[in-house]
Design a protein around this motif. Structure first.
Motif, PDB file in Angstrom:
ATOM      1  N   GLY A 208     -26.537  28.525  11.550  1.00  9.65           N
ATOM      2  CA  GLY A 208     -27.156  27.826  12.668  1.00  9.65           C
ATOM      3  C   GLY A 208     -28.655  27.898  12.530  1.00  9.65           C
ATOM      4  N   ARG A 209     -29.287  26.751  12.362  1.00 13.79           N
ATOM      5  CA  ARG A 209     -30.747  26.748  12.225  1.00 13.79           C
ATOM      6  C   ARG A 209     -31.378  26.549  13.603  1.00 13.79           C
ATOM      7  NH1 ARG A 209     -34.903  22.381   9.599  1.00 13.79           N
ATOM      8  NH2 ARG A 209     -36.724  23.727   9.632  1.00 13.79           N
ATOM      9  N   ILE A 210     -32.225  27.479  13.983  1.00  9.27           N
ATOM     10  CA  ILE A 210     -32.896  27.439  15.276  1.00  9.27           C
ATOM     11  C   ILE A 210     -34.154  26.588  15.161  1.00  9.27           C
ATOM     12  CG2 ILE A 210     -34.051  28.815  17.050  1.00  9.27           C
ATOM     13  CD1 ILE A 210     -32.194  31.169  16.039  1.00  9.27           C
ATOM     14  N   LEU A 211     -34.252  25.572  16.033  1.00  5.64           N
ATOM     15  CA  LEU A 211     -35.397  24.665  16.001  1.00  5.64           C
ATOM     16  C   LEU A 211     -36.462  25.014  17.034  1.00  5.64           C
ATOM     17  CD1 LEU A 211     -33.672  21.163  15.572  1.00  5.64           C
ATOM     18  CD2 LEU A 211     -34.639  22.645  13.791  1.00  5.64           C
ATOM     19  N   ALA A 212     -36.057  25.643  18.140  1.00  8.70           N
ATOM     20  CA  ALA A 212     -37.015  26.017  19.189  1.00  8.70           C
ATOM     21  C   ALA A 212     -36.346  26.994  20.149  1.00  8.70           C
ATOM     22  CB  ALA A 212     -37.491  24.776  19.956  1.00  8.70           C
ATOM     23  N   PHE A 213     -37.149  27.859  20.760  1.00  9.74           N
ATOM     24  CA  PHE A 213     -36.612  28.786  21.756  1.00  9.74           C
ATOM     25  C   PHE A 213     -37.751  29.353  22.598  1.00  9.74           C
ATOM     26  CE2 PHE A 213     -37.855  31.334  18.204  1.00  9.74           C
ATOM     27  CZ  PHE A 213     -38.108  32.632  18.651  1.00  9.74           C
ATOM     28  N   ASN A 214     -37.398  29.829  23.780  1.00  8.60           N
ATOM     29  CA  ASN A 214     -38.360  30.492  24.655  1.00  8.60           C
ATOM     30  C   ASN A 214     -37.885  31.928  24.914  1.00  8.60           C
ATOM     31  OD1 ASN A 214     -36.258  30.235  26.508  1.00  8.60           O
ATOM     32  ND2 ASN A 214     -37.202  28.533  27.619  1.00  8.60           N
ATOM     33  N   GLU A 215     -38.438  32.578  25.926  1.00  8.64           N
ATOM     34  CA  GLU A 215     -38.066  33.981  26.184  1.00  8.64           C
ATOM     35  C   GLU A 215     -36.589  34.114  26.549  1.00  8.64           C
ATOM     36  OE1 GLU A 215     -40.911  36.586  28.297  1.00  8.64           O
ATOM     37  OE2 GLU A 215     -42.164  34.799  28.450  1.00  8.64           O
ATOM     38  N   ARG A 216     -36.085  33.175  27.347  1.00 12.62           N
ATOM     39  CA  ARG A 216     -34.655  33.224  27.675  1.00 12.62           C
ATOM     40  C   ARG A 216     -33.808  32.937  26.437  1.00 12.62           C
ATOM     41  NH1 ARG A 216     -36.588  30.674  32.321  1.00 12.62           N
ATOM     42  NH2 ARG A 216     -36.094  28.637  31.430  1.00 12.62           N
ATOM     43  N   GLY A 217     -34.325  32.085  25.542  1.00 11.00           N
ATOM     44  CA  GLY A 217     -33.631  31.835  24.287  1.00 11.00           C
ATOM     45  C   GLY A 217     -33.548  33.095  23.445  1.00 11.00           C
ATOM     46  N   ALA A 218     -34.627  33.880  23.456  1.00 10.18           N
ATOM     47  CA  ALA A 218     -34.623  35.161  22.735  1.00 10.18           C
ATOM     48  C   ALA A 218     -33.589  36.105  23.342  1.00 10.18           C
ATOM     49  CB  ALA A 218     -36.019  35.779  22.781  1.00 10.18           C
ATOM     50  N   GLU A 219     -33.400  36.024  24.660  1.00 10.22           N
ATOM     51  CA  GLU A 219     -32.382  36.849  25.315  1.00 10.22           C
ATOM     52  C   GLU A 219     -30.976  36.434  24.900  1.00 10.22           C
ATOM     53  OE1 GLU A 219     -35.089  37.693  29.343  1.00 10.22           O
ATOM     54  OE2 GLU A 219     -33.319  36.382  29.431  1.00 10.22           O
ATOM     55  N   ILE A 220     -30.773  35.117  24.709  1.00  9.54           N
ATOM     56  CA  ILE A 220     -29.472  34.643  24.212  1.00  9.54           C
ATOM     57  C   ILE A 220     -29.209  35.220  22.826  1.00  9.54           C
ATOM     58  CG2 ILE A 220     -28.124  32.625  23.491  1.00  9.54           C
ATOM     59  CD1 ILE A 220     -29.676  30.981  25.568  1.00  9.54           C
ATOM     60  N   LEU A 221     -30.226  35.167  21.969  1.00 12.05           N
ATOM     61  CA  LEU A 221     -30.076  35.690  20.603  1.00 12.05           C
ATOM     62  C   LEU A 221     -29.833  37.195  20.611  1.00 12.05           C
ATOM     63  CD1 LEU A 221     -32.887  33.619  18.851  1.00 12.05           C
ATOM     64  CD2 LEU A 221     -30.421  33.269  18.674  1.00 12.05           C
ATOM     65  N   ALA A 222     -30.474  37.895  21.546  1.00  8.89           N
ATOM     66  CA  ALA A 222     -30.254  39.344  21.653  1.00  8.89           C
ATOM     67  C   ALA A 222     -28.820  39.628  22.082  1.00  8.89           C
ATOM     68  CB  ALA A 222     -31.240  39.949  22.648  1.00  8.89           C
ATOM     69  N   ARG A 223     -28.313  38.832  22.992  1.00 11.04           N
ATOM     70  CA  ARG A 223     -26.922  38.985  23.436  1.00 11.04           C
ATOM     71  C   ARG A 223     -25.946  38.681  22.298  1.00 11.04           C
ATOM     72  NH1 ARG A 223     -23.732  35.308  27.989  1.00 11.04           N
ATOM     73  NH2 ARG A 223     -22.183  36.872  28.579  1.00 11.04           N
ATOM     74  N   ALA A 224     -26.319  37.712  21.462  1.00 12.45           N
ATOM     75  CA  ALA A 224     -25.440  37.289  20.371  1.00 12.45           C
ATOM     76  C   ALA A 224     -25.412  38.283  19.209  1.00 12.45           C
ATOM     77  CB  ALA A 224     -25.885  35.920  19.857  1.00 12.45           C
ATOM     78  N   LYS A 225     -26.422  39.118  19.123  1.00 14.79           N
ATOM     79  CA  LYS A 225     -26.512  40.062  18.003  1.00 14.79           C
ATOM     80  C   LYS A 225     -25.227  40.873  17.881  1.00 14.79           C
ATOM     81  CE  LYS A 225     -29.641  43.491  15.982  1.00 14.79           C
ATOM     82  NZ  LYS A 225     -30.855  44.319  16.199  1.00 14.79           N
ATOM     83  N   ASN A 226     -24.738  40.962  16.673  1.00  8.53           N
ATOM     84  CA  ASN A 226     -23.496  41.690  16.340  1.00  8.53           C
ATOM     85  C   ASN A 226     -22.223  40.922  16.704  1.00  8.53           C
ATOM     86  OD1 ASN A 226     -25.037  43.919  15.432  1.00  8.53           O
ATOM     87  ND2 ASN A 226     -25.106  44.761  17.515  1.00  8.53           N
ATOM     88  N   PHE A 227     -22.383  39.714  17.304  1.00  9.34           N
ATOM     89  CA  PHE A 227     -21.200  38.932  17.664  1.00  9.34           C
ATOM     90  C   PHE A 227     -21.144  37.574  16.952  1.00  9.34           C
ATOM     91  CE2 PHE A 227     -21.870  41.759  21.316  1.00  9.34           C
ATOM     92  CZ  PHE A 227     -20.607  42.327  21.427  1.00  9.34           C
ATOM     93  N   THR A 228     -22.198  37.191  16.271  1.00 12.36           N
ATOM     94  CA  THR A 228     -22.221  35.892  15.602  1.00 12.36           C
ATOM     95  C   THR A 228     -21.235  35.849  14.437  1.00 12.36           C
ATOM     96  OG1 THR A 228     -24.046  36.603  14.181  1.00 12.36           O
ATOM     97  CG2 THR A 228     -24.632  35.434  16.204  1.00 12.36           C
ATOM     98  N   LYS A 229     -20.618  34.680  14.243  1.00 12.92           N
ATOM     99  CA  LYS A 229     -19.669  34.486  13.151  1.00 12.92           C
ATOM    100  C   LYS A 229     -20.355  33.956  11.894  1.00 12.92           C
ATOM    101  CE  LYS A 229     -15.988  33.394  16.445  1.00 12.92           C
ATOM    102  NZ  LYS A 229     -15.050  32.349  16.929  1.00 12.92           N
ATOM    103  N   ILE A 230     -21.528  33.340  12.085  1.00 15.30           N
ATOM    104  CA  ILE A 230     -22.335  32.823  10.979  1.00 15.30           C
ATOM    105  C   ILE A 230     -23.787  33.217  11.250  1.00 15.30           C
ATOM    106  CG2 ILE A 230     -20.822  30.882  10.355  1.00 15.30           C
ATOM    107  CD1 ILE A 230     -22.586  29.065  12.076  1.00 15.30           C
TER     108      ILE A 230
END
Length: 400
Positions: A325-347
């Motif tokens: 998944g290529r990330i094109l843009a994100f903000n602080e809440r987007g960073a929180e989504i990525l933090a939540r996803a850590k260790n759970f992503t399939k790719i």
């Protein structure tokens, strides 16, 4: 924390999109992860503005994280488009809900329609094929058969966003996803609508206005000031794209490609390669498209195939699910989504296409097509951009 996924193109963003985001948040969503088409869109066209600009604007318009839908999926049928986008959201491992617009506005009715579509495709396969042999598309043939047994479902699937919604539901089931579907009734403007009402208009309507007037004054009431200003700057700086600017390179590609090679391109089948190859005498894109088009092959499908030919997207490419998944843009809440996803992503998910390209052979191929697509897109802009732009893109946390 509740994360909703949105699948979009924002080509361009309009008040209907803003309504969708607001209604999604009213439903309890705190964070929004969007999967967005890149520089080419599902109707078989170039995006009006560059993907990175649209992604940044999307984050400033209500999305928190924007992930790019790989070009082979954005230039594909509704089924594959939905499959690729849903897979990216599901693989993130942090999305609770998929929020999408529909003319129906009722998830239960859409789920029932999905069951009818699936059962009819099996039980009436011969009837569907007979209708297709008369030159009609599969969706048209399917709708015709269903109309005789389930008129309510036939009415639902006659609307393009309802059909796309059904494909989202099908994809969620295919991946046994835990993501819950949530649909919002589209406000006023239907998909590809040619009219506008109460400040709402389709993206197609807006693009037609921009093409005719070359001024944002023609569309300012249908979008936000943020997008109005961005579109005005793009027009001023030669940053808007048009399929017509690819006319000669597309005609050259067709004239220099054999029917056998065309047969390997994504979505080419039933001898369509011969019909396309036979149109090599065409002297314009319009002549080419109308020479190939029939009741069975829609204009959107023909345009997608020709762009896939130009980029080099093959049937083999469609056998692979997104490798990253290529990330094109994100903000602080987007960073929180990525933090939540850590260790759970399939790719893997990353902002760096260079790093993603080094993951494995599949990722290298996805990257190759994406970079090539951006290089081609640069030729469609009023001011031509240099090649390899994807590798030079700098994607940082958006603080606005």
């Amino acid at each position: 924390m509740k994360v909703s996924g949105i699948i979009c193109e924002y080509n361009p963003f309009h008040n209907g999109h803003l309504h969708h985001i607001r209604e999604t948040r009213k439903n309890g969503t705190t964070h929004i992860a969007a999967v967005m088409s890149g520089n080419f869109v599902q109707r078989g066209d170039v995006a009006y503005m560059d993907k990175l600009d649209r992604a940044r604007l999307a984050v400033r318009s209500g999305a928190d994280l924007v992930i790019e839908l790989p070009v082979q999926y954005s230039l594909s049928s509704a089924e594959k488009f939905a499959e690729g986008a849903v897979y990216l959201l599901d693989s993130l491992g942090a999305v609770d809900e998929l929020s999408f617009g529909s003319e129906c506005g009722d998830t239960d009715r859409l789920l029932k329609a999905l069951e009818t579509v699936k059962s009819t495709a099996i039980s009436h396969g011969d009837d569907i094929r007979c209708i297709m042999e008369k030159g009609y598309t599969y969706p048209r043939a399917l709708s015709s058969v269903i109309k005789g047994t389930e008129p309510e479902t036939a009415e639902i699937i006659s609307s393009p966003n309802n059909m796309l919604a059904i494909e989202y539901l099908r994809a969620l089931r295919k991946f046994t996803s835990s993501i819950k579907p949530f649909t919002i009734r589209r406000a006023y403007a239907f998909h590809d609508g040619i009219t506008a009402k109460n400040g709402f208009a389709s993206a197609s309507f807006m693009r037609e206005r921009l093409a005719a007037d070359h001024s944002v004054s023609a569309i300012s009431e249908y979008t936000t000031p943020l997008w109005t200003n961005a579109i005005a700057n793009a027009i001023k700086n030669g940053g808007t794209a048009s399929l017509e600017r690819l006319e000669r390179v597309m005609l050259y590609k067709l004239r220099s490609t054999s029917a056998e090679e065309i047969a390997q391109i994504s979505d080419v089948g039933q001898g369509l390669e011969n019909r396309i190859s036979g149109a090599r005498m065409a002297g314009s894109l319009d002549e080419l498209f109308f020479t190939v088009k029939t009741k069975r092959y829609t204009m959107s499908r023909i345009r997608r195939i020709m762009l896939s030919l130009l980029i080099g997207i093959t049937k083999e490419d469609m056998k692979r699910l997104p490798a990253y998944g290529r990330i094109l843009a994100f903000n602080e809440r987007g960073a929180e989504i990525l933090a939540r996803a850590k260790n759970f992503t399939k790719i893997p998910y990353s902002t760096s296409i260079a790093k993603l390209s080094q993951l494995n052979e599949s990722a290298e191929r996805f990257t190759e097509l994406e970079v090539r697509a951006s290089d081609v897109y640069g030729l469609a802009l009023e001011t031509v951009t240099s090649a390899q732009k994807d590798y030079r893109a700098k994607i940082i946390l958006d603080m606005e």
